[in-house]
Design a protein around this motif. Sequence first.
Motif, PDB file in Angstrom:
ATOM      1  N   SER A 172      -3.239  -6.900  -5.242  1.00  0.00           N
ATOM      2  CA  SER A 172      -2.759  -5.644  -5.033  1.00  0.00           C
ATOM      3  C   SER A 172      -1.448  -5.119  -5.603  1.00  0.00           C
ATOM      4  O   SER A 172      -1.270  -4.005  -5.968  1.00  0.00           O
ATOM      5  N   ASP A 227       1.006  -1.319  -0.033  1.00  0.00           N
ATOM      6  CA  ASP A 227      -0.009  -0.082  -0.023  1.00  0.00           C
ATOM      7  C   ASP A 227       1.064   1.232  -0.105  1.00  0.00           C
ATOM      8  O   ASP A 227       0.287   2.365  -0.690  1.00  0.00           O
ATOM      9  N   ALA A 287      -0.594  -2.237  -8.496  1.00  0.00           N
ATOM     10  CA  ALA A 287       0.653  -1.322  -8.155  1.00  0.00           C
ATOM     11  C   ALA A 287       1.574  -1.236  -9.258  1.00  0.00           C
ATOM     12  O   ALA A 287       2.618  -0.638  -9.168  1.00  0.00           O
ATOM     13  N   GLY A 288       1.585  -2.455 -10.117  1.00  0.00           N
ATOM     14  CA  GLY A 288       2.696  -2.574 -11.069  1.00  0.00           C
ATOM     15  C   GLY A 288       3.890  -3.385 -10.339  1.00  0.00           C
ATOM     16  O   GLY A 288       4.998  -3.095 -10.901  1.00  0.00           O
ATOM     17  N   PHE A 322      11.578   1.001 -10.967  1.00  0.00           N
ATOM     18  CA  PHE A 322      11.789   2.256 -10.507  1.00  0.00           C
ATOM     19  C   PHE A 322      13.340   2.434 -10.040  1.00  0.00           C
ATOM     20  O   PHE A 322      13.585   1.263  -9.326  1.00  0.00           O
ATOM     21  N   ALA A 373       2.250   1.707  -3.457  1.00  0.00           N
ATOM     22  CA  ALA A 373       1.192   1.791  -4.258  1.00  0.00           C
ATOM     23  C   ALA A 373       1.091   3.639  -4.388  1.00  0.00           C
ATOM     24  O   ALA A 373       0.707   4.368  -5.212  1.00  0.00           O
ATOM     25  N   ALA A 374       0.994   4.087  -3.013  1.00  0.00           N
ATOM     26  CA  ALA A 374       0.570   5.454  -2.594  1.00  0.00           C
ATOM     27  C   ALA A 374       1.589   6.185  -3.181  1.00  0.00           C
ATOM     28  O   ALA A 374       1.364   7.421  -3.697  1.00  0.00           O
ATOM     29  N   LEU A 375       3.116   5.976  -3.250  1.00  0.00           N
ATOM     30  CA  LEU A 375       4.057   6.571  -3.952  1.00  0.00           C
ATOM     31  C   LEU A 375       4.099   6.312  -5.194  1.00  0.00           C
ATOM     32  O   LEU A 375       5.084   7.024  -5.681  1.00  0.00           O
ATOM     33  N   ARG A 376       3.430   5.543  -5.719  1.00  0.00           N
ATOM     34  CA  ARG A 376       3.535   5.296  -7.229  1.00  0.00           C
ATOM     35  C   ARG A 376       4.906   4.750  -7.666  1.00  0.00           C
ATOM     36  O   ARG A 376       4.984   4.890  -8.589  1.00  0.00           O
ATOM     37  N   ILE A 377       5.426   4.031  -6.695  1.00  0.00           N
ATOM     38  CA  ILE A 377       6.794   3.162  -6.936  1.00  0.00           C
ATOM     39  C   ILE A 377       6.396   1.793  -7.715  1.00  0.00           C
ATOM     40  O   ILE A 377       5.862   0.773  -6.782  1.00  0.00           O
ATOM     41  N   ARG A 378       6.465   1.913  -9.051  1.00  0.00           N
ATOM     42  CA  ARG A 378       6.448   0.485  -9.603  1.00  0.00           C
ATOM     43  C   ARG A 378       7.690  -0.342  -9.842  1.00  0.00           C
ATOM     44  O   ARG A 378       8.778   0.324  -9.694  1.00  0.00           O
TER      45      ARG A 378
END
Length: 513
Positions: A305, A249, A309-310, A260, A252-257
């Motif tokens: 999940s 989570d 989030a990738g 990176f 995902a919140a930081l958009r770290i896929r």
Amino acid sequence: MILENGTVRTLEPTLPVTRALAIAGERIAGGVGTHETALATPDRVDLGSRCVLPGFNDSHVHFPTWALAQRHIRLEGTASLDDALERIEAAAREVQPGRWLRGTGWRSGDWSPTVEPTKEALDRVTGDTPAALMARDYHSLWLNSAALAHANGDLEVAGGVVERDERGAPTGVLREECAWHFRDLYVRPTEDELVEASRDGVRIAIARGVTAVHDKDGWLGALGVWQRLREEGSLQLRVWQSLPAEQVDELAALRIRSGFGDDLVRVGYLKAFMDGTLGSQTARMLDGSGVQITSRETLAEIIRSGAAAGLPVAVHAIGDLANREALDAFEETRDAWQPPGLRPRIEHAQCLAPEDIPRFARLGVAASVQFSHAPSDRDLADRFWSGKTDGAYAYRSLLDAGALLANGSDAPIEELDPWAGVCAGVLRTIDDRAAWHPEQRVTLAQAVQATTVNPAWLARDEHRRGKLLPGFLADLVVLDRDPFELASEELPRVQVVATMLGGHWTHNPPPWE
Ligand SMILES: [Zn+2]
């Protein structure tokens, strides 16, 4: 730079061997013979009949833990409890006041007479110094009374075991989640300690031909360790990093896929655990034995999940039931992870029911295995998995069924030494005994592929690493002889001469004797 007069094994089937290799900057420019000779003043390196392979990629390593363990008291090879206590007593005298005595490598199954360790035995040789000694498989922790005092009796955790004596008092041995929870709360090393140890560890690894690792110590803060090493210029290998599934989570919140990072350090995948291990008898088996760490349903949620989030999932599964449920979870979540092209994997895939073996290839789930585990676990496997070893460490069967196999060391469980792993895969023995389940031997080409090409694919680097092709990064290892010209018994004699990362020699630059 032109490497010439050797055997260059490209790992590309359409052009498997060349006599020379041209390198421009950090990349491979091509074979030699076309316009490379027109370069202004090429730096020529005489390979002297040596062999060049793509650099080794260890697909499963707990790097900072392994590096730190180089500084621990090591209990591998102790023949009895007394033997272990003798080593511990000597090390305990060296510990500064207020510090922990840390150790690793014991396996009570190796001791004769057969006995489980206790806090009382440890107290006699350590006194007031808190001592925490990890079992060789890292799934059991042996503590003394001074260490246990830190927890104030608060030892129980779901998914773990507190061994207790007849009176109900802790014996000093914690297993699974209880062991890890205690370690994380009370025995955790500082980041400075990890950075210092890993700096030395990188030097050891590159001397063994390593140019990349898939690290498993995300939970320990490995990403921070790598970044510090990179900043100071001492990170000389590429890292594909795991992060704990529990952090999905936040990621995902930081958009770290997945992906990176940069050329040296990248966020790779989520790590989860289905069960325990063979050595601790906590592998979750179809016969009902073992410990469940993550259920099939929970793993399916983690995969979904993660996919949203990738981030692909790598899940530890040792027992045949643990592997079946992991495969089930990947199967029922295909609609989530297949369309975005995520590359999931099962770590270890150690004991498989025969009907589950073809499922890896069918689903597109990689088997991230450790060739060296088969010969080093053979006695335990024959004892604890008697009657089931036909599907244990079944590397050849997995390959024959079309599975993608990646090879790692699982260091510090085994030594971080990719060539030793390759030899173990081909020979299935590490001592004088005949091969264990010789039908599961892999070919040298398969073992090398699992240590170069396949791990690069798992890290989505198949177009820039793992082979020696024009445009690929010049990550390579020079061996003293061509292993493909040797009888298989000769393979352990092969030595790493030099290692190159991105066009720079990281270990033992030429000229060589
Ligand atoms: Zn591991």
